[in-house]
Design a protein around this motif. Sequence first.
Motif, PDB file in Angstrom:
ATOM      1  N   PHE A 261     -18.821 -34.339 115.453  1.00 53.86           N
ATOM      2  CA  PHE A 261     -19.467 -35.641 115.624  1.00 53.86           C
ATOM      3  C   PHE A 261     -19.018 -36.378 116.879  1.00 53.86           C
ATOM      4  O   PHE A 261     -19.563 -37.429 117.209  1.00 53.86           O
ATOM      5  N   GLY A 262     -18.004 -35.841 117.583  1.00 56.54           N
ATOM      6  CA  GLY A 262     -17.639 -36.388 118.875  1.00 56.54           C
ATOM      7  C   GLY A 262     -16.874 -37.689 118.861  1.00 56.54           C
ATOM      8  O   GLY A 262     -16.904 -38.440 119.842  1.00 56.54           O
ATOM      9  N   THR A 263     -16.146 -37.999 117.790  1.00 60.95           N
ATOM     10  CA  THR A 263     -15.352 -39.227 117.751  1.00 60.95           C
ATOM     11  C   THR A 263     -13.990 -38.990 118.393  1.00 60.95           C
ATOM     12  O   THR A 263     -13.567 -37.851 118.585  1.00 60.95           O
ATOM     13  N   SER A 264     -13.284 -40.054 118.699  1.00 63.15           N
ATOM     14  CA  SER A 264     -11.907 -39.933 119.165  1.00 63.15           C
ATOM     15  C   SER A 264     -11.008 -39.605 117.974  1.00 63.15           C
ATOM     16  O   SER A 264     -11.422 -39.735 116.808  1.00 63.15           O
ATOM     17  N   GLN A 265      -9.766 -39.224 118.256  1.00 58.30           N
ATOM     18  CA  GLN A 265      -8.838 -38.872 117.182  1.00 58.30           C
ATOM     19  C   GLN A 265      -8.554 -40.067 116.266  1.00 58.30           C
ATOM     20  O   GLN A 265      -8.546 -39.919 115.042  1.00 58.30           O
ATOM     21  N   VAL A 266      -8.316 -41.242 116.844  1.00 63.16           N
ATOM     22  CA  VAL A 266      -7.983 -42.397 116.004  1.00 63.16           C
ATOM     23  C   VAL A 266      -9.183 -42.877 115.192  1.00 63.16           C
ATOM     24  O   VAL A 266      -9.039 -43.310 114.044  1.00 63.16           O
ATOM     25  N   VAL A 267     -10.400 -42.803 115.762  1.00 63.30           N
ATOM     26  CA  VAL A 267     -11.600 -43.152 114.991  1.00 63.30           C
ATOM     27  C   VAL A 267     -11.786 -42.169 113.838  1.00 63.30           C
ATOM     28  O   VAL A 267     -12.110 -42.557 112.707  1.00 63.30           O
ATOM     29  N   ALA A 268     -11.572 -40.869 114.119  1.00 61.71           N
ATOM     30  CA  ALA A 268     -11.697 -39.849 113.081  1.00 61.71           C
ATOM     31  C   ALA A 268     -10.698 -40.089 111.959  1.00 61.71           C
ATOM     32  O   ALA A 268     -11.029 -39.949 110.769  1.00 61.71           O
ATOM     33  N   GLN A 269      -9.471 -40.454 112.316  1.00 63.41           N
ATOM     34  CA  GLN A 269      -8.456 -40.689 111.290  1.00 63.41           C
ATOM     35  C   GLN A 269      -8.802 -41.918 110.449  1.00 63.41           C
ATOM     36  O   GLN A 269      -8.583 -41.921 109.236  1.00 63.41           O
ATOM     37  N   GLY A 270      -9.356 -42.958 111.061  1.00 66.66           N
ATOM     38  CA  GLY A 270      -9.779 -44.127 110.298  1.00 66.66           C
ATOM     39  C   GLY A 270     -10.913 -43.807 109.340  1.00 66.66           C
ATOM     40  O   GLY A 270     -10.898 -44.211 108.169  1.00 66.66           O
ATOM     41  N   LEU A 271     -11.915 -43.066 109.816  1.00 67.31           N
ATOM     42  CA  LEU A 271     -13.031 -42.683 108.949  1.00 67.31           C
ATOM     43  C   LEU A 271     -12.573 -41.737 107.839  1.00 67.31           C
ATOM     44  O   LEU A 271     -13.084 -41.787 106.713  1.00 67.31           O
ATOM     45  N   SER A 272     -11.603 -40.876 108.145  1.00 68.14           N
ATOM     46  CA  SER A 272     -11.074 -39.975 107.115  1.00 68.14           C
ATOM     47  C   SER A 272     -10.390 -40.757 106.006  1.00 68.14           C
ATOM     48  O   SER A 272     -10.458 -40.373 104.824  1.00 68.14           O
TER      49      SER A 272
ATOM     50  N   VAL B 165      -3.427 -45.270 101.376  1.00 62.50           N
ATOM     51  CA  VAL B 165      -4.703 -45.047 102.043  1.00 62.50           C
ATOM     52  C   VAL B 165      -5.443 -46.375 102.247  1.00 62.50           C
ATOM     53  O   VAL B 165      -5.999 -46.634 103.322  1.00 62.50           O
ATOM     54  N   LEU B 166      -5.433 -47.209 101.231  1.00 60.57           N
ATOM     55  CA  LEU B 166      -6.130 -48.496 101.337  1.00 60.57           C
ATOM     56  C   LEU B 166      -5.510 -49.379 102.416  1.00 60.57           C
ATOM     57  O   LEU B 166      -6.225 -50.006 103.215  1.00 60.57           O
ATOM     58  N   LEU B 167      -4.187 -49.430 102.454  1.00 61.65           N
ATOM     59  CA  LEU B 167      -3.524 -50.243 103.468  1.00 61.65           C
ATOM     60  C   LEU B 167      -3.729 -49.657 104.865  1.00 61.65           C
ATOM     61  O   LEU B 167      -4.016 -50.392 105.820  1.00 61.65           O
ATOM     62  N   ALA B 168      -3.590 -48.333 105.006  1.00 59.15           N
ATOM     63  CA  ALA B 168      -3.783 -47.701 106.307  1.00 59.15           C
ATOM     64  C   ALA B 168      -5.210 -47.883 106.801  1.00 59.15           C
ATOM     65  O   ALA B 168      -5.447 -48.099 107.996  1.00 59.15           O
ATOM     66  N   LEU B 169      -6.181 -47.810 105.893  1.00 60.74           N
ATOM     67  CA  LEU B 169      -7.579 -48.011 106.260  1.00 60.74           C
ATOM     68  C   LEU B 169      -7.778 -49.398 106.869  1.00 60.74           C
ATOM     69  O   LEU B 169      -8.446 -49.556 107.894  1.00 60.74           O
ATOM     70  N   TRP B 170      -7.188 -50.403 106.247  1.00 60.89           N
ATOM     71  CA  TRP B 170      -7.305 -51.765 106.764  1.00 60.89           C
ATOM     72  C   TRP B 170      -6.627 -51.895 108.125  1.00 60.89           C
ATOM     73  O   TRP B 170      -7.157 -52.536 109.045  1.00 60.89           O
ATOM     74  N   ARG B 171      -5.467 -51.270 108.299  1.00 63.02           N
ATOM     75  CA  ARG B 171      -4.754 -51.332 109.577  1.00 63.02           C
ATOM     76  C   ARG B 171      -5.535 -50.631 110.683  1.00 63.02           C
ATOM     77  O   ARG B 171      -5.596 -51.120 111.830  1.00 63.02           O
ATOM     78  N   TYR B 172      -6.130 -49.495 110.391  1.00 62.68           N
ATOM     79  CA  TYR B 172      -6.956 -48.810 111.388  1.00 62.68           C
ATOM     80  C   TYR B 172      -8.157 -49.671 111.756  1.00 62.68           C
ATOM     81  O   TYR B 172      -8.555 -49.741 112.923  1.00 62.68           O
ATOM     82  N   HIS B 173      -8.753 -50.319 110.772  1.00 57.60           N
ATOM     83  CA  HIS B 173      -9.921 -51.174 111.036  1.00 57.60           C
ATOM     84  C   HIS B 173      -9.531 -52.362 111.909  1.00 57.60           C
ATOM     85  O   HIS B 173     -10.309 -52.787 112.785  1.00 57.60           O
ATOM     86  N   GLN B 174      -8.351 -52.920 111.711  1.00 57.74           N
ATOM     87  CA  GLN B 174      -7.885 -54.033 112.531  1.00 57.74           C
ATOM     88  C   GLN B 174      -7.715 -53.623 113.992  1.00 57.74           C
ATOM     89  O   GLN B 174      -8.021 -54.404 114.904  1.00 57.74           O
ATOM     90  N   ARG B 175      -7.242 -52.406 114.228  1.00 59.12           N
ATOM     91  CA  ARG B 175      -6.943 -51.968 115.588  1.00 59.12           C
ATOM     92  C   ARG B 175      -8.119 -51.292 116.269  1.00 59.12           C
ATOM     93  O   ARG B 175      -8.216 -51.295 117.504  1.00 59.12           O
ATOM     94  N   ASN B 176      -8.995 -50.688 115.492  1.00 55.22           N
ATOM     95  CA  ASN B 176     -10.112 -49.932 116.072  1.00 55.22           C
ATOM     96  C   ASN B 176     -11.265 -49.983 115.074  1.00 55.22           C
ATOM     97  O   ASN B 176     -11.357 -49.159 114.191  1.00 55.22           O
TER      98      ASN B 176
END
Length: 251
Positions: free
Chosen positions: A169-180, A58-69
Amino acid sequence: MSVLEFVLNLVLGLALGTLGGLFGIGGGLIAIPALGVLFGLDQQLAQGTALVMVVPNVLLALWRYHQRNRIEWRHALALATSSLAFALLGAGWAVTLDADRMRLGFVLFLVVLAVYNVSRLFSMPLKRAPGLRYPWPWLTLLGSGAGLLGGLFGVGGAVLATPVLTTVFGTSQVVAQGLSLALAAPSTAVTLATYAAHDHVDWLLGAPLALGGLLSISWGVKLAHALPERLLRALFAGFLLLCAALLALKV
């Protein structure tokens, strides 16, 4: 554990990590039925062992999502802090429950989420504003409910948060997955500690899964940002149904 068993578990971790990066869940959702079906673990032990892989992934994926979006950290902190206390409550409750009933509850939870996600594929797309549809403090309410489920089911919080973030909340799928993932990071850590304190963790089994997940989760994140949103949502719904079916084999 033999060398062959370690290698096989590492390969399983590679597959789970890729799926975790693709769907923003750290791999634990599919790891739980896999551990139950392939290794015969009861529900609590499967959830606790899966968390050994989930926490670092989760920690690594969170950082990767933040890098891309880029993730808005104010939103992430609202979700993470509110989920933390309720994850403790859910985890403390989970270790006292009957394993078979808990597994059945998890299956029903996944089916409901899958049906909801499928229904959204045939609904009219909602217009998205540049920011959240509602003020960000409302995210604490979502964090509390998702944290409770995350503590109870090990990974349920992030799975619940993603469709709520896109629909309400009206976010995109990838934004929602990053926040999750931001929501899941602290709650999965305290949940793992709670399960470990009650001897519901197989560390030797979880370690190679975690290593495999760390090696592959970035592939899943890259794929998530390359796929069309509608296809990603459909795959997510199908993934939930697959996990429910695998778990149902053990009910």
